[in-house]
Write a protein that holds these residues in place. Sequence first.
Motif: not given
Length: 164
Positions: A30-37
């Motif tokens: 599962c992902n945490r619901g955010f990402a860095f681009v």
Amino acid sequence: MGDDLKKAVTRVGPGVVTVDLMKDPQNSSCNRGFAFVEYYNYACAEYSRKKMSTPKFKLDSNAPTVSWADPRSGDSSANSQTKAVYVKNLPKDVTEDQLQKLFEHHGEITKVVLPPAKSGQEKRYGFVHFAERSTAMKALKNTEKYELDGNSLIKFSCVKSYSF
């Protein structure tokens, strides 16, 4: 999902260097619901940020919230509280002590945060929290090269907040 996200943001605008989708440390599926681009330069990032901030941009059926990891307004009160530097390209077995020793000559460090390594992940990221914003900015803007185990580290940005 990480590859899908990279494809989605690459279609929006040029200059995508990396996409780091943050995984849930308790459940790596599962992902945490955010990402860095990360983008090649500010112009590419700003162009894409504007395009992704419209209601037309969707990931699956959701319209994401898009904002800077590094606030650009030097006068904002939130920005004046930013004291953590995001560091990436860390070796898989890096320790908090090693990261602290690399940056402590800039000034007092209050804590170092290293999210748990994901299985199969060769590189990691972390956050170095300084007691003073001026020290964090000094560490960020300093041109010295940082290395651990022969890997050049990348000081990405000052971050206002994050969660795992």
